[in-house]
Write a protein that holds these residues in place. Structure first.
Motif, PDB file in Angstrom:
ATOM      1  N   ARG A  85      11.946  -0.529  -1.714  1.00 18.87           N
ATOM      2  CA  ARG A  85      13.234  -0.886  -1.101  1.00 18.87           C
ATOM      3  C   ARG A  85      13.488  -2.384  -1.172  1.00 18.87           C
ATOM      4  N   ASN A  86      12.853  -3.052  -2.109  1.00 20.62           N
ATOM      5  CA  ASN A  86      13.107  -4.471  -2.380  1.00 20.62           C
ATOM      6  C   ASN A  86      12.813  -5.348  -1.169  1.00 20.62           C
ATOM      7  N   VAL A  87      11.703  -5.075  -0.505  1.00 18.16           N
ATOM      8  CA  VAL A  87      11.349  -5.830   0.689  1.00 18.16           C
ATOM      9  C   VAL A  87      11.149  -7.302   0.352  1.00 18.16           C
ATOM     10  N   ARG A  88      11.570  -8.169   1.268  1.00 18.14           N
ATOM     11  CA  ARG A  88      11.434  -9.615   1.065  1.00 18.14           C
ATOM     12  C   ARG A  88      10.204 -10.168   1.780  1.00 18.14           C
ATOM     13  N   GLU A  89       9.821  -9.577   2.918  1.00 16.97           N
ATOM     14  CA  GLU A  89       8.707 -10.094   3.711  1.00 16.97           C
ATOM     15  C   GLU A  89       7.814  -8.941   4.173  1.00 16.97           C
ATOM     16  N   ILE A  90       6.511  -9.115   4.018  1.00 14.97           N
ATOM     17  CA  ILE A  90       5.536  -8.123   4.471  1.00 14.97           C
ATOM     18  C   ILE A  90       4.487  -8.809   5.336  1.00 14.97           C
ATOM     19  N   GLU A  91       4.191  -8.186   6.481  1.00 11.88           N
ATOM     20  CA  GLU A  91       3.128  -8.663   7.367  1.00 11.88           C
ATOM     21  C   GLU A  91       2.245  -7.477   7.729  1.00 11.88           C
ATOM     22  N   ILE A  92       0.941  -7.601   7.484  1.00 13.77           N
ATOM     23  CA  ILE A  92       0.006  -6.504   7.737  1.00 13.77           C
ATOM     24  C   ILE A  92      -1.175  -7.026   8.551  1.00 13.77           C
ATOM     25  N   ASP A  93      -1.456  -6.327   9.643  1.00 15.52           N
ATOM     26  CA  ASP A  93      -2.607  -6.647  10.484  1.00 15.52           C
ATOM     27  C   ASP A  93      -3.311  -5.343  10.830  1.00 15.52           C
ATOM     28  N   LEU A  94      -4.447  -5.102  10.190  1.00 17.57           N
ATOM     29  CA  LEU A  94      -5.229  -3.896  10.471  1.00 17.57           C
ATOM     30  C   LEU A  94      -6.310  -4.175  11.508  1.00 17.57           C
ATOM     31  N   ARG A  95      -6.160  -5.303  12.183  1.00 15.53           N
ATOM     32  CA  ARG A  95      -7.041  -5.702  13.274  1.00 15.53           C
ATOM     33  C   ARG A  95      -8.507  -5.631  12.857  1.00 15.53           C
ATOM     34  N   ASP A  96      -9.324  -4.814  13.510  1.00 12.24           N
ATOM     35  CA  ASP A  96     -10.761  -4.806  13.233  1.00 12.24           C
ATOM     36  C   ASP A  96     -11.164  -3.768  12.187  1.00 12.24           C
ATOM     37  N   HIS A  97     -10.207  -3.270  11.457  1.00 12.29           N
ATOM     38  CA  HIS A  97     -10.513  -2.261  10.443  1.00 12.29           C
ATOM     39  C   HIS A  97     -11.348  -2.871   9.326  1.00 12.29           C
ATOM     40  N   GLU A  98     -12.224  -2.092   8.737  1.00 12.70           N
ATOM     41  CA  GLU A  98     -13.031  -2.576   7.622  1.00 12.70           C
ATOM     42  C   GLU A  98     -12.135  -2.976   6.448  1.00 12.70           C
ATOM     43  N   ARG A  99     -12.667  -3.835   5.593  1.00 10.58           N
ATOM     44  CA  ARG A  99     -11.879  -4.344   4.471  1.00 10.58           C
ATOM     45  C   ARG A  99     -11.532  -3.214   3.502  1.00 10.58           C
ATOM     46  N   ILE A 100     -10.253  -3.124   3.138  1.00 11.83           N
ATOM     47  CA  ILE A 100      -9.781  -2.090   2.220  1.00 11.83           C
ATOM     48  C   ILE A 100      -8.985  -2.745   1.092  1.00 11.83           C
ATOM     49  N   PRO A 101      -8.790  -2.038   0.000  1.00  8.99           N
ATOM     50  CA  PRO A 101      -8.016  -2.612  -1.118  1.00  8.99           C
ATOM     51  C   PRO A 101      -6.547  -2.815  -0.757  1.00  8.99           C
ATOM     52  N   LEU A 102      -5.992  -3.894  -1.242  1.00 11.25           N
ATOM     53  CA  LEU A 102      -4.559  -4.122  -1.099  1.00 11.25           C
ATOM     54  C   LEU A 102      -3.835  -3.218  -2.096  1.00 11.25           C
ATOM     55  N   PRO A 103      -2.796  -2.494  -1.664  1.00 10.73           N
ATOM     56  CA  PRO A 103      -2.088  -1.598  -2.579  1.00 10.73           C
ATOM     57  C   PRO A 103      -1.647  -2.296  -3.860  1.00 10.73           C
ATOM     58  N   ALA A 104      -1.846  -1.627  -4.987  1.00 12.97           N
ATOM     59  CA  ALA A 104      -1.561  -2.234  -6.290  1.00 12.97           C
ATOM     60  C   ALA A 104      -0.096  -2.611  -6.455  1.00 12.97           C
ATOM     61  N   SER A 105       0.805  -1.859  -5.824  1.00 13.82           N
ATOM     62  CA  SER A 105       2.241  -2.106  -6.001  1.00 13.82           C
ATOM     63  C   SER A 105       2.674  -3.462  -5.482  1.00 13.82           C
ATOM     64  N   ILE A 106       1.895  -4.036  -4.593  1.00 10.40           N
ATOM     65  CA  ILE A 106       2.316  -5.274  -3.946  1.00 10.40           C
ATOM     66  C   ILE A 106       2.200  -6.475  -4.889  1.00 10.40           C
TER      67      ILE A 106
END
Length: 466
Positions: A129-150
């Motif tokens: 949807r042509n997003v201009r700004e993304i903010e992600i906070d998974l808090r204490d979650h273990e490290r995961i891959p960043l989605p390839a589309s980003i």
């Protein structure tokens, strides 16, 4: 003729009168304005407005800010599979029912992520949807891959990652082709990844980086290389000072950098290439009292900041420099504004720092309330050579945190006596200073000799204390 309950405003909007007879003007607003209003609160609250009036039932489906937070769906500290499932269902439902062609902001704060596929779908939906700004906070979650589309988004301009992600860059080409602002957290960074990442962002202007090292980390070289970068904020954290940290290095190659803010605990060395465009630099050192810490990094970093016009140094920096014992400080010929904090140690560095700032105009001295500045630390005021900047250029002086200690007054006397072109000295006393002490300090200050007879002295109590 209109019904007494309704007032006609346009073919598409009507204003309703509420129970007390006043007019519901919000419902009269155009759809575009209504969507802007609903984009301000969290998405959960925007959806809740659908029960207000018929016109509001579907208004939230056009909002351009999608902000999800699973803590808003949890009562107190109780978390169960039901609440997690309900949150996931809510996010899915909102993404399925909203229909703006472009999303301004997608924000996700989530502590209980059960499916990577679901997370990828949420982010990819925002990207589509042509997003201009993304903010992600998974808090204490273990490290995961960043989605390839980003990585390939051609509309994303702001990316704030508030938790650790495994970054897997595309094999070739640019990354984040339109990204201007990047907030990133790195845990145990590898040697090649950060360099490839930042040098492949063609529009990057603002970078905020938090790096976390552990004792198990092999020595690494964190390279920040960007021809477009204008502001860089770096925080380096090391898990333990029980032993000397590994020899990590931070290399900065940014010819157009204008603002540099670094906070560290002397756990890394620096290789800073010349920064000809640097205007303002802030350097804050934590844990400078730890004996195993290498004292060379402050000099290495400061040597790369010499083109700056404005410089702020913490008490930890002065402490670390003082513990070297050689009073080495680079020459800052372009510096016109200097703000230093003095703690229990490091005060003896002041004449060296001022002597290396020949064109200084404004000097701000912060007297830390954490430690008592003893008389021994200020004895240099009786014998030190007067820096040329005090005689020739400094016209504004601020002293924050003045107390009744003799060492404080000795510093004020030294600066006031040797500043030959001083226009104004502003002195802010500690908030704990009572009225009588404030009056005595005022009397003592006014009785001091002034290098410039016309200099104005303003004494007040510091209301806000950091």
């Amino acid at each position: 003729m209109n019904s007494p309950e309704m007032v006609s405003t346009s073919p598409k909007t009507q204003c309703r009168r509420v129970d007390n007879g006043s007019e519901d003007r919000i419902s009269c607003l155009p759809d575009s304005i209504l969507c802007q209003i609903l984009s301000v609160p969290p998405t959960k609250d925007a959806v809740a407005t659908s029960i207000l009036l018929p016109r509001w039932k579907h208004a939230w489906t056009s909002v351009r800010n999608l902000c999800f937070d699973d803590e808003l769906s949890v009562m107190g500290d109780e978390v169960s599979g039901i609440t997690v499932a309900a949150f996931e269902k809510f996010v899915h439902s909102v993404l399925a029912r909203t229909h703006p062609s472009s999303v301004e902001k997608f924000s996700l704060r989530c502590s209980y992520l059960r499916s990577l596929g679901m997370f990828d779908y949420w982010v990819s939906s925002a990207i589509s949807r042509n997003v201009r700004e993304i903010e992600i906070d998974l808090r204490d979650h273990e490290r995961i891959p960043l989605p390839a589309s980003i990585y390939r988004s051609i509309t994303l301009e702001v990316l704030r990652l508030r938790s650790y992600f495994a970054l897997t860059l595309p094999p070739d080409g640019v990354c984040f082709p339109r990204l201007k602002t990047f907030h990133l957290m790195l845990q145990q960074p590898t040697n090649h990844l950060p360099h490839n990442l930042f040098s492949r962002c063609p529009c990057l202007q603002h970078l905020s980086l938090t790096v976390y090292f552990t004792a198990a980390n092999p020595a690494s070289n964190l390279i920040i290389s960007s021809a477009t970068l204008k502001t860089f904020v770096l925080e380096v954290m090391y898990c333990s000072h029980s032993s000397a940290p590994n020899q990590h290095t931070v290399t900065i190659v940014a010819p157009n950098l204008e603002f540099l803010d670094i906070t560290d605990d002397l756990a890394v060395s620096y290789a800073v290439h010349q920064l000809p465009s640097l205007h303002k630099a802030v350097y804050y050192v934590m844990f400078s009292e730890w004996p195993p810490i290498d004292r060379r990094p402050p000099v290495q970093l400061l040597a790369g900041m010499t083109k700056t016009k404005c410089l702020t140094l913490s008490a930890g920096v002065l402490h670390a420099l003082n513990r070297r014992g050689d009073n080495i400080f680079p020459q800052f010929s372009a510096l016109t504004y200097l703000h230093v904090t003095v703690g229990q140690f490091g005060c003896t560095m002041l004449p060296t720092i001022l002597g290396c700032s020949p064109n200084l105009h404004t000097f701000v001295l912060h007297l830390s309330d954490w430690y008592v500045l003893n008389d021994e630390q200020t004895r240099w005021t009786d014998t030190a050579t007067v820096p040329s900047c005090l005689s020739d250029h400094v016209n504004i002086i601020e002293i924050n945190g003045l107390g009744k200690e003799n060492s404080h007054m000795r510093l004020a006397e030294y600066l006031l006596n040797h500043s030959r072109v001083l226009l104004t000295m502003t002195v802010r006393c500690k908030p704990s200073v009572d009225g009588k002490t404030l009056e005595n300090l005022h009397h003592r200050l006014m009785g001091l000799h002034r290098g410039c007879a016309s200099a104005f002295i303003h004494l007040t109590r510091w209301v806000t204390w950091p």
